[in-house]
Write a protein that holds these residues in place. Structure first.
Motif, PDB file in Angstrom:
ATOM      1  N   LEU A 154       0.822  -1.208   0.000  1.00  0.00           N
ATOM      2  CA  LEU A 154       0.000   0.000   0.000  1.00  0.00           C
ATOM      3  C   LEU A 154       0.859   1.263   0.000  1.00  0.00           C
ATOM      4  N   MET A 155       1.925   1.254   0.759  1.00  0.00           N
ATOM      5  CA  MET A 155       2.820   2.411   0.810  1.00  0.00           C
ATOM      6  C   MET A 155       3.448   2.665  -0.558  1.00  0.00           C
ATOM      7  N   ASN A 156       3.930   1.608  -1.207  1.00  0.00           N
ATOM      8  CA  ASN A 156       4.562   1.753  -2.525  1.00  0.00           C
ATOM      9  C   ASN A 156       3.567   2.209  -3.583  1.00  0.00           C
ATOM     10  N   ILE A 157       2.358   1.649  -3.514  1.00  0.00           N
ATOM     11  CA  ILE A 157       1.325   2.027  -4.469  1.00  0.00           C
ATOM     12  C   ILE A 157       0.917   3.487  -4.268  1.00  0.00           C
ATOM     13  N   GLY A 158       0.796   3.896  -3.008  1.00  0.00           N
ATOM     14  CA  GLY A 158       0.434   5.285  -2.720  1.00  0.00           C
ATOM     15  C   GLY A 158       1.425   6.266  -3.313  1.00  0.00           C
ATOM     16  N   LEU A 159       2.710   5.964  -3.214  1.00  0.00           N
ATOM     17  CA  LEU A 159       3.751   6.827  -3.786  1.00  0.00           C
ATOM     18  C   LEU A 159       3.673   6.833  -5.309  1.00  0.00           C
ATOM     19  N   PHE A 160       3.406   5.661  -5.907  1.00  0.00           N
ATOM     20  CA  PHE A 160       3.272   5.570  -7.366  1.00  0.00           C
ATOM     21  C   PHE A 160       2.106   6.441  -7.848  1.00  0.00           C
ATOM     22  N   VAL A 161       0.951   6.314  -7.198  1.00  0.00           N
ATOM     23  CA  VAL A 161      -0.228   7.085  -7.583  1.00  0.00           C
ATOM     24  C   VAL A 161       0.036   8.579  -7.432  1.00  0.00           C
ATOM     25  N   ASP A 162       0.693   8.964  -6.345  1.00  0.00           N
ATOM     26  CA  ASP A 162       1.007  10.366  -6.101  1.00  0.00           C
ATOM     27  C   ASP A 162       1.896  10.928  -7.217  1.00  0.00           C
ATOM     28  N   ASP A 163       2.922  10.187  -7.600  1.00  0.00           N
ATOM     29  CA  ASP A 163       3.825  10.650  -8.663  1.00  0.00           C
ATOM     30  C   ASP A 163       3.114  10.668 -10.014  1.00  0.00           C
ATOM     31  N   GLY A 164       2.246   9.687 -10.251  1.00  0.00           N
ATOM     32  CA  GLY A 164       1.488   9.672 -11.501  1.00  0.00           C
ATOM     33  C   GLY A 164       0.551  10.860 -11.605  1.00  0.00           C
ATOM     34  N   ILE A 165      -0.119  11.203 -10.508  1.00  0.00           N
ATOM     35  CA  ILE A 165      -1.023  12.355 -10.499  1.00  0.00           C
ATOM     36  C   ILE A 165      -0.242  13.644 -10.757  1.00  0.00           C
ATOM     37  N   ASN A 166       0.942  13.749 -10.175  1.00  0.00           N
ATOM     38  CA  ASN A 166       1.763  14.946 -10.401  1.00  0.00           C
ATOM     39  C   ASN A 166       2.106  15.113 -11.875  1.00  0.00           C
ATOM     40  N   ILE A 167       2.400  14.016 -12.567  1.00  0.00           N
ATOM     41  CA  ILE A 167       2.694  14.109 -14.001  1.00  0.00           C
ATOM     42  C   ILE A 167       1.445  14.515 -14.775  1.00  0.00           C
ATOM     43  N   LEU A 168       0.296  13.920 -14.425  1.00  0.00           N
ATOM     44  CA  LEU A 168      -0.953  14.297 -15.081  1.00  0.00           C
ATOM     45  C   LEU A 168      -1.240  15.785 -14.916  1.00  0.00           C
ATOM     46  N   ILE A 169      -0.973  16.306 -13.715  1.00  0.00           N
ATOM     47  CA  ILE A 169      -1.186  17.735 -13.452  1.00  0.00           C
ATOM     48  C   ILE A 169      -0.216  18.576 -14.275  1.00  0.00           C
ATOM     49  N   ASP A 170       1.056  18.197 -14.279  1.00  0.00           N
ATOM     50  CA  ASP A 170       2.072  18.945 -15.037  1.00  0.00           C
ATOM     51  C   ASP A 170       1.743  18.994 -16.525  1.00  0.00           C
ATOM     52  N   LYS A 171       1.152  17.914 -17.036  1.00  0.00           N
ATOM     53  CA  LYS A 171       0.821  17.843 -18.465  1.00  0.00           C
ATOM     54  C   LYS A 171      -0.513  18.530 -18.786  1.00  0.00           C
ATOM     55  N   GLY A 172      -1.254  18.919 -17.749  1.00  0.00           N
ATOM     56  CA  GLY A 172      -2.567  19.521 -17.972  1.00  0.00           C
ATOM     57  C   GLY A 172      -3.614  18.508 -18.409  1.00  0.00           C
ATOM     58  N   TRP A 173      -3.437  17.245 -17.991  1.00  0.00           N
ATOM     59  CA  TRP A 173      -4.316  16.159 -18.418  1.00  0.00           C
ATOM     60  C   TRP A 173      -5.354  15.758 -17.364  1.00  0.00           C
ATOM     61  N   LEU A 174      -5.312  16.346 -16.192  1.00  0.00           N
ATOM     62  CA  LEU A 174      -6.153  15.863 -15.094  1.00  0.00           C
ATOM     63  C   LEU A 174      -7.350  16.773 -14.869  1.00  0.00           C
ATOM     64  N   GLU A 175      -8.544  16.235 -15.070  1.00  0.00           N
ATOM     65  CA  GLU A 175      -9.773  16.966 -14.781  1.00  0.00           C
ATOM     66  C   GLU A 175     -10.112  16.822 -13.307  1.00  0.00           C
ATOM     67  N   SER A 176     -10.668  17.867 -12.727  1.00  0.00           N
ATOM     68  CA  SER A 176     -11.027  17.833 -11.307  1.00  0.00           C
ATOM     69  C   SER A 176     -12.448  17.321 -11.125  1.00  0.00           C
ATOM     70  N   PRO A 177     -12.646  16.429 -10.153  1.00  0.00           N
ATOM     71  CA  PRO A 177     -14.021  16.038  -9.812  1.00  0.00           C
ATOM     72  C   PRO A 177     -14.771  17.257  -9.249  1.00  0.00           C
ATOM     73  N   PRO A 178     -16.094  17.194  -9.184  1.00  0.00           N
ATOM     74  CA  PRO A 178     -16.861  18.310  -8.558  1.00  0.00           C
ATOM     75  C   PRO A 178     -16.386  18.537  -7.136  1.00  0.00           C
ATOM     76  N   LYS A 179     -16.303  19.814  -6.736  1.00  0.00           N
ATOM     77  CA  LYS A 179     -15.771  20.117  -5.397  1.00  0.00           C
ATOM     78  C   LYS A 179     -16.680  21.104  -4.668  1.00  0.00           C
ATOM     79  N   ALA A 180     -16.469  21.178  -3.342  1.00  0.00           N
ATOM     80  CA  ALA A 180     -17.269  22.048  -2.484  1.00  0.00           C
ATOM     81  C   ALA A 180     -16.908  23.516  -2.724  1.00  0.00           C
TER      82      ALA A 180
END
Length: 349
Positions: free
Chosen positions: A319-345
């Motif tokens: 779980l720890m290793n997967i959490g770090l992988f997901v975190d780094d993957g999300i950062n790349i998606l954000i840097d590339k402008g590829w990540l849409e945000s879910p609805p937020k408060a």
């Protein structure tokens, strides 16, 4: 023998004459409904592109029928959600489009892999729909997610039938039928590293098996992605994902093999040698981040029913290793402008 009539829930449940106001479709969508609809739309818009490509390279008629059914479900779910969003003046997510797939690219996977992939994707979808059912309050939304769950349940039955009929998977492990009630009366029941270590119990076996089955499919998909991805930073992340998955698989398989219990086989041989990308880097990265995030839920469920500390330790470390992988993957998606945000408060800060 149990009949379909015996399995009718209304033979047991009495109807209630209650019509809560929130069941009215004129009521606005709640945060629960927005979030689950958004996630369902994103996942199925991705599946439409993936399955459309798989259908370009499928020779087995039974497997082709499964792919067509999977594609039909994804299109049906997304179209129904689009209708809800339009009625609610909710912006329809971009998701994934034909720009994210090259239908003319050469074959990347063998036909057999498609069946394993469909099972993994259907299980992921079912976990999303099943969680939504008790949370959403509007009756039309609850009925929609029940519908998604029922469709996916039937589809999984078709997938398992093909897997077993074509001998793509082994029979689930058989253990002795208990000859009486066995009470747990020793703290050693929890041990796993040394001393008096008990055999695996049924719930531990099924979750080890399920995690192995999920991971061999995930690793095979990732092997194909790794050899076709263009961006070197994403390629390095995929290599890391392969290493994490391979290490975890060996450890989980060992726990079963020590007790002479077989485990699902590796599927890496189902990847071709093609290096021509059928998918965009965007859809591949999102897909693997999403798949690894789904593993977090799966391992959480496994921890809840596992009592042996050695297996708990393996899940927590993974779980720890997967959490770090997901975190780094999300950062790349954000840097590339590829990540849409879910609805937020509302931002009240």
């Amino acid at each position: 023998m149990t009949t379909d009539k015996d399995l009718n829930p209304m033979n047991v449940l009495k109807p209630l004459n209650i019509n809560p106001k929130i069941s009215d479709e004129t009521q606005p969508l709640t945060s629960f409904e927005m979030g689950k609809l958004w996630a369902t739309y994103m996942g199925n818009s991705m599946s439409i592109q993936i399955l459309s490509y798989f259908l370009q390279h499928c020779e087995d008629e039974d497997i082709r029928s499964l792919l067509e059914n999977g594609l039909a479900l994804s299109k049906d779910f997304t179209q129904r959600i689009e209708g809800v969003f339009k009625n609610e003046s909710f912006p329809i997510p971009i998701g994934f489009t034909k720009d994210d797939v090259n239908l003319g690219a050469p074959r990347l996977y063998a036909d057999e892999f498609y069946v394993h992939y469909l099972k993994y994707a259907a299980k992921a979808g079912m976990s999303l729909y099943a969680v939504a059912v008790p949370l959403v309050m509007r009756e039309d939304m609850r009925e929609f997610f029940i519908y998604c769950n029922q469709c996916t349940t039937i589809f999984l039955g078709q997938i398992n039938s093909v897997l077993m009929n074509k001998k793509f998977i082994a029979q689930p492990p058989i253990i002795p039928t208990p000859d009486g009630i066995d009470k747990i009366d020793k703290q050693s029941y929890l041990k796993g590293f040394m001393g008096d270590i008990r055999p695996l119990q049924a719930l531990e076996i099924i979750h080890l098996w399920d995690n192995i089955e999920n991971n061999v499919t995930s690793m095979t998909l990732l092997s194909g992605f790794h050899q076709i991805v263009q961006d070197q930073k994403i390629k390095a992340l995929f290599k890391r994902g392969l290493d994490i998955t391979d290490k975890s698989l060996k450890q989980y398989k060992e726990k079963l093999h020590i007790e002479h219990i077989q485990s699902p086989a590796y599927l890496n041989h189902l990847v071709t040698t093609s290096t021509y990308p059928p998918f965009s880097d965007k859809i591949m990265l999102f897909h693997k981040v999403d798949m690894f995030a789904m593993k977090i839920r799966s391992f959480g469920n496994s921890l809840a029913v596992t009592a042996r500390r050695d297996i708990d330790f393996l899940y927590i470390r993974t779980l720890m290793n997967i959490g770090l992988f997901v975190d780094d993957g999300i950062n790349i998606l954000i840097d590339k402008g590829w990540l849409e945000s879910p609805p937020k408060a509302y931002d009240r800060i």
